[in-house]
Scaffold this active site. Structure first.
Site, short mmCIF file in Angstrom:
data_model
loop_
_atom_site.label_atom_id
_atom_site.label_comp_id
_atom_site.label_asym_id
_atom_site.label_seq_id
_atom_site.Cartn_x
_atom_site.Cartn_y
_atom_site.Cartn_z
N GLU A 58 0.86 -1.18 0.00
CA GLU A 58 0.00 0.00 0.00
C GLU A 58 0.89 1.23 0.00
O GLU A 58 1.96 1.23 0.63
CB GLU A 58 -0.91 0.03 1.23
CG GLU A 58 -1.81 1.26 1.28
CD GLU A 58 -2.81 1.26 2.44
OE1 GLU A 58 -3.71 2.10 2.43
OE2 GLU A 58 -2.67 0.41 3.33
N CYS A 262 -6.46 1.39 2.99
CA CYS A 262 -7.36 2.55 3.07
C CYS A 262 -7.38 3.37 1.78
O CYS A 262 -8.30 4.14 1.57
CB CYS A 262 -6.95 3.42 4.26
SG CYS A 262 -7.32 2.67 5.87
N ASN A 393 -12.56 -3.10 1.67
CA ASN A 393 -11.47 -3.13 2.65
C ASN A 393 -11.96 -2.55 3.97
O ASN A 393 -12.29 -1.36 4.05
CB ASN A 393 -10.28 -2.32 2.14
CG ASN A 393 -9.18 -2.21 3.17
OD1 ASN A 393 -8.44 -3.15 3.41
ND2 ASN A 393 -9.07 -1.04 3.81
N GLU A 394 -12.07 -3.38 5.00
CA GLU A 394 -12.32 -2.92 6.37
C GLU A 394 -13.56 -2.05 6.51
O GLU A 394 -13.56 -1.06 7.24
CB GLU A 394 -11.10 -2.18 6.92
CG GLU A 394 -9.87 -3.05 7.07
CD GLU A 394 -8.73 -2.36 7.80
OE1 GLU A 394 -8.94 -1.24 8.31
OE2 GLU A 394 -7.64 -2.95 7.87
#
Length: 844
Positions: A58, A262, A393-394
């Protein structure tokens, strides 16, 4: 940091309160604990996929621009913006420069003379006299060049002078001393033209500057100023920084998960559409392919700009170059990472689903297809063999996310049934979001679920059996992000111990990647990280060395084995008490602590001052007011104040609490050792949506109990916490709210055995995360004929050891052990990871 040569003393360890506790031996010598390890050496357990261990890339900590992406010029296209970072301007990393008294002005323009609609800003040099221009300072201390090596320069330029404008590019030190012979070109015509050249460095420097100067009057426009080392990984144009890529490749990862994280699902999900484009957007793959000068720019979630110089094509190519399968993650129109917003736009959802289908075609489609042709035009006619795609994602909004995920999954399955579509379980290892998402994934028979967690070393030592009880017929697990909150060897030991449980459960845990992968020392947003670097050097952390040892010695299948446990002493929960708030103001009164037999240990009705309470400077505004203890700062977080004796155990703690304003409720702490090691009852947490008991160890939180209790403003609540040994019972307004027993033990001795079918070898992998040596009787049974000599790889050091640019105390040590037999004894050193590899032929 303490090196192995300067350790003060040797300690033994017992287990108390589920945590490793050092105990000095009488002699001061290294103590030894005896273990047994029974191996069914001819048996066969779970198959381990070649792709089990991988890496997660990332763009955090300047992992891409200024990191793996080899571009040496920072802000090469003058696109930096305050939306990326409050300190940015379009000229960040650039400074005016001149020769022989030259003068002029340098401004950044955004008008119809731009390079293209996706590369909107450019540098405008209005030349007055002499040679004038700008110089770029690169990343970290400056642009790094090495003597004798070549560097490729390019720039897009246009001149409004009929005769053209002479432009000089020079690599210098900060004082202007040349580090290479300059390049000179004549910029002709008032249309954008790309000019190229190459420098050969005359000397080495990590402080370099790239200076561009022009003369002759008029206006010169510049864009996409680039300086690349010729020696990129695999010599790829627009390629990767070689030393970082080589360290990643040395791991022999089975997959590369990208681009986040993120980055994937934060910001707007709208596209880049000039002129009213969103500066902060989710990561949308079509923005990142094609010629680099035509790629969009974006604000990076982690507080800087991302150029998309590394885009989807480069990710796919890099994965192929290191022999790993690509594993992209796409946004699901539900933001995570604290934003927690669902976008309700059916047309936009359809567009993102189609983009994902197009991505699969870009990766795998024939050159006759629309996106396969685009891949071929970029230089890769052969497919990239994409097999897995992550969606989301999350996300903290389980139902909203899963509704959208279902649409992605349905569309992908219809067109590409061979693609594994990966869902996720939110940002934590437990809790209501985790449970809800797992229920949804399980009921829908999702193929694979991505779990993420960052916890204390104790948690990893306590939870080795996490996947033992997972449903063997349910979704498989992709452990996409995990780490133990620091880069000391003690953290790496705990992670290594946990990895033995991952391998033992290789039928459930199909993929696993430590995170994050890279960190530039001067741009750190997150720690710990696997590989650290500056502009001169790079080094692997202790966790890198343990990951590398496991990733390069996986084996083909698990061999059943069982080890004895460490003798354990489980002590009662002990510690002081505390009061806290989080984005809330609250008043506390009538604090009482009594022992189990009713004796008073502490009492405060706040009729006096708060001298018996310990505060942390800068955390909240605490004061005694109207006979209560009040925290009045509604913006402050984690305002913990403590009182009492850290040795208290078996006690009752009661308090009256009133929320006076703000977003959440109360935090009542017990078993307090310090701010990073305690329990607290979090009533009205997470914006007053959930209540829970959380345990903090080494700064990492674990949820032990949870429900949907919410807290009303202005109402007084009676709270009582009853601590008995490892059992805790909580009462709200006289009614039992919940209870739990915290009895997990941080077992320091962990192992797994696997077989390498090709070589016929057994791999006995042992983690001894304690200061006592582990003398172990290994019984292989009678069904195998082992070779007498094992190749041994050992990582050993102090738990406080940290690898740095100048010292790597944690590094593999190779040796031989010639005492292997069907039953033999091996002493595993204290604080060590040891792999024994030896042939073991199955009899008959």
């Amino acid at each position: 940091m303490r090196s192995r040569s300067t350790r003060i003393s040797v300690l033994s360890l017992t287990i108390a309160a589920g945590v490793l506790v050092p105990v000095q031996t009488a002699s001061g010598q290294t103590p030894t604990t005896d273990y047994s390890l029974a191996v069914d050496a001819a048996g066969r357990g779970a198959t381990i996929d070649r792709s089990m261990y991988g890496v997660f890339f990332e763009d955090i900590n300047r992992a891409a621009d200024g990191g793996l992406y080899a571009e040496l010029v920072q802000n090469r296209s003058f696109e930096y913006d305050k939306a990326d970072n409050a300190s940015y301007t379009p000229l960040t990393a650039w400074a005016p420069t001149s020769l022989n008294g030259g003068t002029g002005t340098a401004t950044v323009a955004d008008d119809d003379r731009r390079l293209n609609e996706r590369n909107r800003r450019y540098l405008k040099l209005d030349l007055t006299r002499g040679e004038y221009g700008v110089a770029n300072s690169g990343y970290n201390s400056g642009i790094r060049v090495e003597k004798g090596k070549q560097y490729d320069f390019s720039v897009f330029a246009r001149s409004d002078r009929a005769a053209g404008t002479p432009l000089t590019a020079a690599v210098t030190d900060p004082a202007g001393k040349a580090l290479a012979d300059p390049l000179r070109v004549q910029v002709r015509g008032d249309g954008w033209v790309k000019y190229t050249g190459a420098f050969r460095a005359r000397e080495s420097s990590a402080l370099g500057r790239l200076a561009l100067t022009a003369s002759g009057g008029g206006t010169l426009r510049l864009d996409m100023v680039s300086l690349f080392p010729r020696d990129t990984y695999k010599n790829r144009p627009n390629g990767m920084r070689a030393d970082l890529a080589e360290k990643i490749a040395a791991l022999k990862p089975g997959f590369v998960r990208f681009p986040g994280g993120c980055l994937v699902n934060t910001g707007s999900h709208q596209g880049y559409e000039a002129p009213n484009w969103e500066r902060k957007r989710s990561y949308q793959w079509k923005d990142t392919i094609g010629p680099v000068e035509q790629r969009a720019t974006n604000a990076n979630f982690w507080g800087y700009n991302q150029s998309y110089g590394i885009g989807y094509y480069e990710y796919f190519q890099f994965s192929e170059d290191i022999g790993a399968m690509p594993l992209p993650v796409v946004p699901a129109l539900v933001t995570g990472c604290g934003q927690n917003k669902a976008t309700d736009d059916p047309a936009l959802l359809r567009r993102h689903i189609q983009d994902t289908l197009d991505l699969i075609e870009f990766a795998n489609g024939p050159v006759t297809s629309t996106w396969g042709k685009k891949r071929a035009e970029m230089g890769h006619p052969a497919p990239f063999n994409l097999t897995h795609v992550g969606v989301g994602n999350e996300e903290n909004l389980p139902d909203e996310f899963f509704a959208r995920f279902t649409e992605f999954r349905k569309a992908i399955a219809a067109k590409y049934p061979g693609i594994t579509v990966i869902s996720n379980s939110g940002p934590d290892d437990t809790g209501s979001t985790f449970d809800r998402l797992w229920d949804l994934n399980r009921n829908a028979k999702v193929s694979m679920v991505d779990e993420h967690y960052y916890n204390s070393p104790q948690w990893f030592l306590q939870n080795n059996q996490r996947y033992d009880t997972y449903d063997r017929n349910g979704p498989k697990v992709f452990l996409g992000e995990y780490a133990s909150l620091d880069n000391k060897f003690g953290n790496a030991l705990a992670e290594a111990a946990y990895m033995t449980g991952l391998e033992r459960n290789a039928d459930i845990v199909k993929l696993a990647s430590y995170a994050p992968l890279l960190a530039n020392t001067d741009y750190v947003q997150w720690k710990p990280d696997m590989i650290w670097f500056d502009n001169q050097r790079s080094w692997g952390s202790a966790s890198y060395e343990t990951q590398k040892l496991f990733m390069t010695n996986v084996g083909d299948h698990v061999v059943p084995s069982k080890a004895s446990a460490t003798p354990a002493t489980v002590a009662p929960i002990s510690g002081a008490i505390g009061l806290s708030t989080w984005a809330t103001s609250a008043a506390y009164d009538d604090v009482k602590v009594t022992s189990a037999d009713g004796a008073q240990l502490f009492s405060d009705d706040f009729s006096g001052d708060d001298s018996r309470w310990s505060k942390v400077a800068g955390r909240g505004s605490w004061a005694v007011s109207n006979g209560a203890y009040v925290q009045s700062d509604q913006a402050a977080e984690n305002t913990l104040v403590t009182a009492g004796d850290p040795s208290w155990s078996n006690y009752d703690f009661s308090v009256k609490a009133t929320k006076t304003g703000g977003k959440e409720g109360f935090l009542v702490a017990f078993g307090v050792k310090d701010t990073g090691n305690n329990y607290w009852w979090n009533l009205g947490g997470w914006n007053n949506t959930v209540s829970a008991v959380e345990k903090t160890e080494g700064g990492g939180k674990t949820t032990l109990l949870q429900n949907d209790t919410k807290i009303e403003t202005g109402r007084q609540y009676d709270l009582r916490v009853e601590v008995r040994g490892r059992q805790v019972t909580l009462f709200l307004d006289g009614q039992k709210w919940g209870s739990f027993t915290d009895d997990k033990v941080a077992e320091p001795f962990r192992q797994v055995v696997t077989r390498d079918v090709k070589t016929g070898e057994l791999l006995v992998k042992v983690v001894n995360a304690q200061a006592a040596a582990a003398r172990t009787r290994v019984d292989l049974g009678t069904r195998v004929q082992p070779g007498s000599t094992a190749r041994v790889t050992t990582l050993q050091g102090s738990p406080d050891d940290v690898n740095t640019a100048f010292s790597t105390p944690i590094a593999p040590r190779e040796s031989r052990f010639s005492g292997v037999s069907n039953s033999f004894t091996y002493t595993f050193p204290p604080n060590s990871v040891t792999f024994l590899r030896f042939p073991a032929r199955v009899r008959g």
